[in-house]
Design a protein around this motif. Structure first.
Motif, short mmCIF file in Angstrom:
data_model
loop_
_atom_site.label_atom_id
_atom_site.label_comp_id
_atom_site.label_asym_id
_atom_site.label_seq_id
_atom_site.Cartn_x
_atom_site.Cartn_y
_atom_site.Cartn_z
N TYR A 291 90.87 62.87 71.67
CA TYR A 291 91.84 61.82 72.00
C TYR A 291 93.25 62.23 71.57
CZ TYR A 291 87.83 58.64 72.66
OH TYR A 291 86.67 58.04 73.10
N ASP A 292 93.35 62.77 70.38
CA ASP A 292 94.63 63.21 69.84
C ASP A 292 95.30 64.22 70.78
OD1 ASP A 292 96.76 63.86 68.22
OD2 ASP A 292 95.58 64.85 66.69
N TYR B 10 94.88 55.86 73.10
CA TYR B 10 94.65 55.38 71.73
C TYR B 10 93.82 54.10 71.75
CZ TYR B 10 95.34 53.60 67.05
OH TYR B 10 95.11 53.12 65.79
N LEU C 64 94.95 60.08 64.08
CA LEU C 64 95.17 59.44 65.38
C LEU C 64 96.20 58.31 65.27
CD1 LEU C 64 94.03 60.08 68.14
CD2 LEU C 64 92.37 58.25 67.84
N ARG C 65 96.17 57.57 64.17
CA ARG C 65 97.18 56.52 63.97
C ARG C 65 98.58 57.13 63.84
NH1 ARG C 65 93.42 54.54 60.17
NH2 ARG C 65 94.88 54.99 58.46
N LEU D 54 99.85 57.96 67.25
CA LEU D 54 100.34 56.76 67.92
C LEU D 54 101.75 56.43 67.46
CD1 LEU D 54 99.88 54.17 69.64
CD2 LEU D 54 98.97 53.12 67.55
#
Length: 322
Positions: A228-229, A248, A267-268, A271
């Motif tokens: 995802y990243d 995300y 990942l946060r 974002l």
């Protein structure tokens, strides 16, 4: 009349050939393959050998996974019969080993045998043979080591590593504990290599090429945050910020639904960087490219100096005499 009989060189040639055969390293040209259906590639014979029975394939996979290690009869029986071996397991195992020996190519060398029988079990001796797992591990390791300094070379190595896979690791042989543990280890190595491959592609500014494959990887491995990243970065660099933010949210829904947890700090952080349009998200020039640009700058400077010197000489030659 044969050629050998009519030539006085015949016996000498035959003897030399025999000596060469005896000197050939045991197992040279043979590759045992686990990255997909279990098989043996015989380079000398130009053929692939696949054991016909599921138990023989599991037996071969166990031997290759534990090459050079003595495998006891009880451990092999548990592997082949899923923890519930028959009463005559030792005899049945002996028969499977005998059939497997007949399938394997000639090992070469003096007295070398692939599968050695020992008092308490069996052992696979690879000799000079290799495995596709060894090739994959070496290319993956070299690719990941080159990632920071030379991402283009890293991508090349990692792509060649991933291309060795012909299907799921130890395909059809993942029921016993030996093969299952090895298959899980290899699966993780493949995913790590894919992560590094796409990171290398992003460093080489191939974000547009990576999006489709990263979309598939996030679908196939919905709990693996690194994909995802990478996908968020690829989309952002392609001018698709809204879609990057949607990735995300998709990751968050899947993680919360399956595991009851929020995305991790990496990942946060990605974002937050996208929302802030962080300059760090821009593709940094690869070190190799910077070196090439520096070399070109020096070359331009040198050409300027040479041009200046030539102009001075021309002016000196063409200047009118006073």
């Amino acid at each position: 009349m044969s050629v050998v009989a009519t030539s006085h060189h015949g016996p000498a040639l035959i003897a030399a050939a025999a000596r060469t055969a005896r000197a050939a390293p045991a197992g040279a040209g043979v590759e045992f393959r686990l990255l997909g259906p279990v098989a043996v590639h015989d380079g000398a014979g130009g053929r692939d050998i696949t054991p016909p029975g599921s138990k023989q394939r599991a037996l071969l996979a166990s031997f290759v996974t534990q090459a050079g290690v003595l495998l006891g009869v009880d451990r092999l029986a548990a592997e082949l019969w899923d923890g519930a071996p028959p009463a005559n397991a030792a005899n049945a195992l002996q028969a499977h080993v005998a059939r497997l020996r007949r399938l394997l190519p000639e090992a070469g060398g003096d007295g070398h045998e692939w599968i050695r029988t020992l008092p308490t079990g069996y052992l696979l001796d690879l000799g000079k043979a290799r495995t596709d797992v060894q090739r994959f591990a070496r290319r993956s390791r070299e690719g990941r080591a080159a990632l920071a300094a030379n991402p283009a070379r890293a991508a090349e190595l990692l792509c060649s590593a991933v291309e060795l896979w012909r299907g799921p690791a130890l395909q059809g042989c993942r029921t016993g504990p030996i093969c299952e543990a090895e298959a899980e280890r290899l699966d993780e190595m493949r995913l790590t290599s894919l992560e590094a491959l796409h990171e290398a592609n992003l460093r080489c500014e191939r974000h547009g090429e990576s999006i489709g494959e990263l979309e598939r990887l996030t679908a196939d491995h919905p709990l693996r945050e690194r994909f995802y990243d990478l996908l968020m970065v690829a989309l952002y660099r392609s001018g698709r910020q809204t879609e990057a933010l949607g990735v995300y949210e998709r990751a968050r829904r899947r993680l919360v639904g399956a595991l009851g947890i929020e995305p991790g700090p990496a990942l946060r952080g990605r974002l937050d960087a996208i929302l802030a349009h962080s300059p760090a998200l821009s593709a940094a020039p690869a070190p190799a490219l910077l070196e090439e640009l520096d070399r070109l700058r020096h070359r331009v400077t040198e050409l300027g100096r040479v041009q200046h010197e030539l102009s001075r000489r021309i002016d000196a030659v063409t200047a009118p005499e006073s």
